[in-house]
Design a protein around this motif. Structure first.
Motif, PDB file in Angstrom:
ATOM      1  N   GLU A   1       0.963  -1.490   0.016  1.00 14.55           N
ATOM      2  CA  GLU A   1      -0.091   0.033   0.093  1.00 14.55           C
ATOM      3  C   GLU A   1       0.928   1.248  -0.025  1.00 14.55           C
ATOM      4  O   GLU A   1       1.849   1.134   0.516  1.00 14.55           O
TER       5      GLU A   1
ATOM      6  N   LEU B   1      -5.451   6.298  -1.941  1.00  7.26           N
ATOM      7  CA  LEU B   1      -4.499   5.253  -1.384  1.00  7.26           C
ATOM      8  C   LEU B   1      -4.333   4.272  -2.698  1.00  7.26           C
ATOM      9  O   LEU B   1      -5.286   3.992  -3.495  1.00  7.26           O
ATOM     10  N   SER B   2      -3.193   3.867  -2.873  1.00  2.96           N
ATOM     11  CA  SER B   2      -2.821   2.622  -3.859  1.00  2.96           C
ATOM     12  C   SER B   2      -2.293   1.473  -3.206  1.00  2.96           C
ATOM     13  O   SER B   2      -1.804   1.625  -2.133  1.00  2.96           O
ATOM     14  N   CYS B   3      -2.597   0.180  -3.929  1.00  5.19           N
ATOM     15  CA  CYS B   3      -2.173  -1.106  -3.583  1.00  5.19           C
ATOM     16  C   CYS B   3      -1.621  -1.557  -4.867  1.00  5.19           C
ATOM     17  O   CYS B   3      -2.389  -1.998  -5.629  1.00  5.19           O
TER      18      CYS B   3
ATOM     19  N   TRP C   1     -10.244  -3.174   0.845  1.00  5.50           N
ATOM     20  CA  TRP C   1      -9.669  -2.388   1.651  1.00  5.50           C
ATOM     21  C   TRP C   1     -10.382  -2.712   2.969  1.00  5.50           C
ATOM     22  O   TRP C   1     -11.679  -2.542   3.276  1.00  5.50           O
TER      23      TRP C   1
ATOM     24  N   LYS D   1      -3.322  -2.836  -9.886  1.00 13.10           N
ATOM     25  CA  LYS D   1      -3.434  -2.053  -8.880  1.00 13.10           C
ATOM     26  C   LYS D   1      -4.572  -1.801  -8.241  1.00 13.10           C
ATOM     27  O   LYS D   1      -5.732  -1.977  -9.273  1.00 13.10           O
TER      28      LYS D   1
ATOM     29  N   TYR E   1      -7.256   0.924  -6.074  1.00  9.53           N
ATOM     30  CA  TYR E   1      -6.994   2.354  -5.563  1.00  9.53           C
ATOM     31  C   TYR E   1      -8.330   2.540  -4.480  1.00  9.53           C
ATOM     32  O   TYR E   1      -9.613   1.792  -4.596  1.00  9.53           O
TER      33      TYR E   1
ATOM     34  N   TYR F   1      -4.675   1.539   6.921  1.00 11.87           N
ATOM     35  CA  TYR F   1      -5.395   1.075   5.843  1.00 11.87           C
ATOM     36  C   TYR F   1      -4.747  -0.064   5.418  1.00 11.87           C
ATOM     37  O   TYR F   1      -3.685   0.076   4.602  1.00 11.87           O
ATOM     38  N   TYR F   2      -5.381  -1.139   5.099  1.00 14.19           N
ATOM     39  CA  TYR F   2      -4.959  -2.311   4.495  1.00 14.19           C
ATOM     40  C   TYR F   2      -5.586  -2.733   3.299  1.00 14.19           C
ATOM     41  O   TYR F   2      -6.607  -2.681   3.189  1.00 14.19           O
ATOM     42  N   CYS F   3      -4.943  -3.083   2.081  1.00 12.91           N
ATOM     43  CA  CYS F   3      -5.467  -3.730   1.067  1.00 12.91           C
ATOM     44  C   CYS F   3      -5.263  -5.276   1.207  1.00 12.91           C
ATOM     45  O   CYS F   3      -4.391  -6.018   2.082  1.00 12.91           O
TER      46      CYS F   3
ATOM     47  N   THR G   1      -0.791   1.163   5.396  1.00 14.84           N
ATOM     48  CA  THR G   1      -0.536   2.722   5.094  1.00 14.84           C
ATOM     49  C   THR G   1      -1.552   3.520   6.158  1.00 14.84           C
ATOM     50  O   THR G   1      -2.549   3.412   6.285  1.00 14.84           O
TER      51      THR G   1
END
Length: 120
Positions: free
Chosen positions: A6, A20-22, A36, A78, A80, A94-96, A114
């Protein structure tokens, strides 16, 4: 198997936005439902949003509906999370996660998280 990383967290004032990106590694990203989650200090991990393999279906928690938007790009591997109208209670790590079903639990792979901090 898939590894998840993340990024995009930070400090923002209430009412602001973050994206946010993962990023996923591995060849099978498009075969996973992506979700998420978040965990605030002293609280249990909470489901936020999830998106189906092709992006056609979304599952959202009531607490973020209308403010957060999940999306994915399978070609870029990815997922988002666009977060608007942020509130202090959105502060959390925050977790993906990657899973098999479009549900709020039983995800198989997790990122490291993150931090998102929303100041009042």
């Amino acid at each position: 198997q898939v590894q998840l990383v993340e990024s995009g967290g930070g400090l923002v004032q209430a009412g602001g936005s973050l994206r946010l990106s993962c990023a996923a590694s591995g060849r099978t990203f498009s075969s996973y439902v992506m979700g998420w989650f978040r965990q605030a200090p002293g609280k249990e991990r909470e489901f936020v949003d999830a998106i189906s393999r092709n992006g056609g279906s979304i599952l959202s928690s009531d607490s973020v509906k209308g403010r957060f938007t999940i999306s994915r790009d399978n070609s870029e591997k990815k997922v988002y999370l666009q977060m608007n109208s942020l509130r202090p209670e959105d502060t959390a790590v925050y977790y993906c996660a990657a899973g098999r079903l479009l549900i709020k639990e039983r995800y198989d792979y997790w990122g490291q998280g993150t931090q998102v901090t929303v100041s009042s």
